[in-house]
Design a protein around this motif. Structure first.
Motif, PDB file in Angstrom:
ATOM      1  N   GLU A   1       0.822  -1.217   0.000  1.00 56.24           N
ATOM      2  CA  GLU A   1       0.000   0.000   0.000  1.00 56.24           C
ATOM      3  C   GLU A   1       0.856   1.269   0.000  1.00 56.24           C
ATOM      4  N   ASN A   2       2.036   1.186   0.602  1.00 61.92           N
ATOM      5  CA  ASN A   2       2.921   2.352   0.693  1.00 61.92           C
ATOM      6  C   ASN A   2       4.045   2.332  -0.332  1.00 61.92           C
ATOM      7  N   ASP A   3       3.943   1.399  -1.276  1.00 62.82           N
ATOM      8  CA  ASP A   3       4.913   1.306  -2.364  1.00 62.82           C
ATOM      9  C   ASP A   3       6.347   1.188  -1.846  1.00 62.82           C
ATOM     10  N   ILE A   4       6.515   0.365  -0.802  1.00 64.61           N
ATOM     11  CA  ILE A   4       7.837   0.113  -0.231  1.00 64.61           C
ATOM     12  C   ILE A   4       8.255  -1.323  -0.562  1.00 64.61           C
ATOM     13  N   VAL A   5       9.409  -1.473  -1.169  1.00 67.15           N
ATOM     14  CA  VAL A   5       9.973  -2.798  -1.424  1.00 67.15           C
ATOM     15  C   VAL A   5      11.227  -2.934  -0.561  1.00 67.15           C
ATOM     16  N   PRO A   6      11.212  -3.791   0.463  1.00 69.00           N
ATOM     17  CA  PRO A   6      12.404  -3.969   1.306  1.00 69.00           C
ATOM     18  C   PRO A   6      13.613  -4.380   0.482  1.00 69.00           C
ATOM     19  N   THR A   7      14.792  -4.088   0.998  1.00 66.02           N
ATOM     20  CA  THR A   7      16.010  -4.491   0.294  1.00 66.02           C
ATOM     21  C   THR A   7      16.379  -5.942   0.584  1.00 66.02           C
ATOM     22  N   SER A   8      15.963  -6.440   1.747  1.00 70.96           N
ATOM     23  CA  SER A   8      16.146  -7.852   2.085  1.00 70.96           C
ATOM     24  C   SER A   8      15.062  -8.222   3.103  1.00 70.96           C
ATOM     25  N   MET A   9      14.767  -9.525   3.196  1.00 71.95           N
ATOM     26  CA  MET A   9      13.718  -9.920   4.144  1.00 71.95           C
ATOM     27  C   MET A   9      13.813 -11.415   4.445  1.00 71.95           C
ATOM     28  N   ILE A  10      13.334 -11.784   5.645  1.00 64.51           N
ATOM     29  CA  ILE A  10      13.302 -13.172   6.099  1.00 64.51           C
ATOM     30  C   ILE A  10      12.229 -13.270   7.169  1.00 64.51           C
ATOM     31  N   ASP A  11      11.648 -14.455   7.358  1.00 68.50           N
ATOM     32  CA  ASP A  11      10.692 -14.597   8.464  1.00 68.50           C
ATOM     33  C   ASP A  11      11.412 -15.155   9.684  1.00 68.50           C
ATOM     34  N   ILE A  12      10.898 -14.827  10.863  1.00 67.67           N
ATOM     35  CA  ILE A  12      11.548 -15.242  12.112  1.00 67.67           C
ATOM     36  C   ILE A  12      10.900 -16.530  12.598  1.00 67.67           C
ATOM     37  N   SER A  13      11.415 -17.631  12.085  1.00 65.26           N
ATOM     38  CA  SER A  13      10.929 -18.942  12.500  1.00 65.26           C
ATOM     39  C   SER A  13      11.907 -19.637  13.435  1.00 65.26           C
ATOM     40  N   ASP A  14      13.188 -19.311  13.315  1.00 63.65           N
ATOM     41  CA  ASP A  14      14.219 -19.999  14.091  1.00 63.65           C
ATOM     42  C   ASP A  14      14.915 -19.116  15.124  1.00 63.65           C
ATOM     43  N   GLY A  15      14.341 -17.970  15.437  1.00 64.95           N
ATOM     44  CA  GLY A  15      14.951 -17.074  16.413  1.00 64.95           C
ATOM     45  C   GLY A  15      15.664 -15.918  15.740  1.00 64.95           C
ATOM     46  N   LEU A  16      15.633 -14.754  16.375  1.00 63.16           N
ATOM     47  CA  LEU A  16      16.212 -13.549  15.790  1.00 63.16           C
ATOM     48  C   LEU A  16      17.701 -13.699  15.503  1.00 63.16           C
ATOM     49  N   SER A  17      18.433 -14.391  16.373  1.00 62.64           N
ATOM     50  CA  SER A  17      19.882 -14.521  16.163  1.00 62.64           C
ATOM     51  C   SER A  17      20.190 -15.271  14.875  1.00 62.64           C
TER      52      SER A  17
END
Length: 365
Positions: A227-243
């Motif tokens: 909706e805000n026309d933002i495309v992240p430069t990188s991305m991942i989902d947090i399934s295994d912990g933030l570290s």
């Protein structure tokens, strides 16, 4: 006069074909791109100009879930969320799933129907279609394998490898809650095993338990970005912990991150409840996993919009090349963050957030 117990249907009474037909008879077709669905050797989907995005996950009884405290309907729902979260992490929209199960003869057809009711609810909530799968016998418990298929415009696809120096690090929702929920469930289950008359106590922890047994994928985050026309430069989902997820982004993009502790979003009771288990809340945040939030980087020009969205938090940014990641405590102390989240093949009992004393240019594994 009491009713006689309902006779359950054994899987062997139906056979594979009729079992699949019974479990999937109420699933509907919504998308115009569905050319051929359940009932043939493969599904056919016509994506036209969109890119296909495909991911799969395997959930195994006793490793990824415990049926002592997990209802099969909840398990069905969660098994879908686990998979479509990976699709959202590519900045794509999930549309289809294929479900394969391997099941022992201790499960009745009715119990498997409960599993598929949860799958169906997730399909309804996320507008996904079940288009196929497989069933097999299994001498031990239950195994669930789901393949998720989504689509996105080529220019909107986001990989792990696109972050660069100067980007800001953003996370959706709050972190650590699902791990605390798991600790509560395990504790109460152990107490029941020692005393059959024990009544489990979940009332103060319902939010956390809910985050564990019925998580949600970050659909709204992807919608906000669109909706805000933002495309992240990188991305991942947090399934295994933030570290662990931070390490994946860092290595794929060849950048280091600094995270500010006081910017990490957590539930107001997480710190207090963590102490009940003699844990620092950061152990749950960094090493717990199963939050299924999105961790992504943005260009600084997108900060004003991101900062105005309550469900998103800017927690740090890239600071140098290499893949060393640091946590900055409120007193200014720097702690090196080493990947120590969920890994099905390793012992996860130790925290790997270590005090950082050496030069930033050193690249340790």
């Amino acid at each position: 006069m009491t009713k006689p117990p309902k006779q359950l249907t054994m899987i062997t009474d139906l056979g594979e074909s009729k079992l699949i037909e019974r479990l999937t008879k109420d699933f509907e077709i919504h998308h115009k791109t569905t050319t051929l669905s359940i009932g043939d050797d493969a599904a056919v989907i016509d994506f036209d100009s969109d890119c296909s995005v495909i991911s799969t996950d395997l959930l195994i009884d006793g490793i990824h879930f415990n049926l002592d405290y997990t209802h099969l309907k909840q398990l069905g729902y969660k098994s879908v969320i686990v998979n479509i979260s990976d699709i959202y992490a590519m900045n794509a929209i999930p549309k289809y799933i294929l479900v394969s199960i391997a099941v022992s003869n201790r499960f009745s057809v009715e119990s498997l129907e409960q599993l598929y009711q949860g799958i169906q609810l997730a399909c309804k909530n996320y507008h996904i279609e079940l288009i196929g799968g497989d069933t097999s016998s299994n001498h031990r418990g239950l195994q669930i394998s789901i393949t998720a298929i989504g689509s996105s415009k080529k220019e909107k696809i986001v990989k792990r490898s696109g972050a660069s120096k100067g980007d800001l690090l953003v996370v959706s929702g709050d972190l650590g809650a699902a791990c605390l929920g798991l600790l509560v469930l395990e504790r109460e289950n152990q107490r029941i095993s020692k005393n059959a008359n024990y009544q489990p106590k979940f009332e103060p922890y319902r939010y956390f338990v809910g985050r564990q047994i019925k998580p949600e994928a970050s659909k709204s985050t992807v919608q906000i970005l669109e909706e805000n026309d933002i495309v992240p430069t990188s991305m991942i989902d947090i399934s295994d912990g933030l570290s662990t997820e931070l390490s994946h982004l860092s290595q794929a993009s060849n950048v280091g991150f600094k995270i500010l502790e006081n910017k990490i979003p957590v539930h107001s009771n997480l710190i207090e409840f963590s102490s009940e288990f003699k844990l620092n809340y950061l152990d749950l945040v960094f090493n717990g996993g199963e939050d299924y939030e999105l961790l992504f980087t943005i260009k600084q020009k997108d900060l004003p919009i991101i900062a105005s969205i309550p469900t998103l938090s800017v927690i740090g940014g890239t600071v140098h090349h290499g893949n060393k990641n640091l946590l900055i405590k409120e007193d200014g102390t720097e702690l090196e963050i080493k990947p120590s989240g969920w890994d099905g093949f390793k012992d996860l009992t130790k925290s790997h957030i270590q005090t950082h004393h050496d030069d930033e240019s050193t690249n340790e594994s």
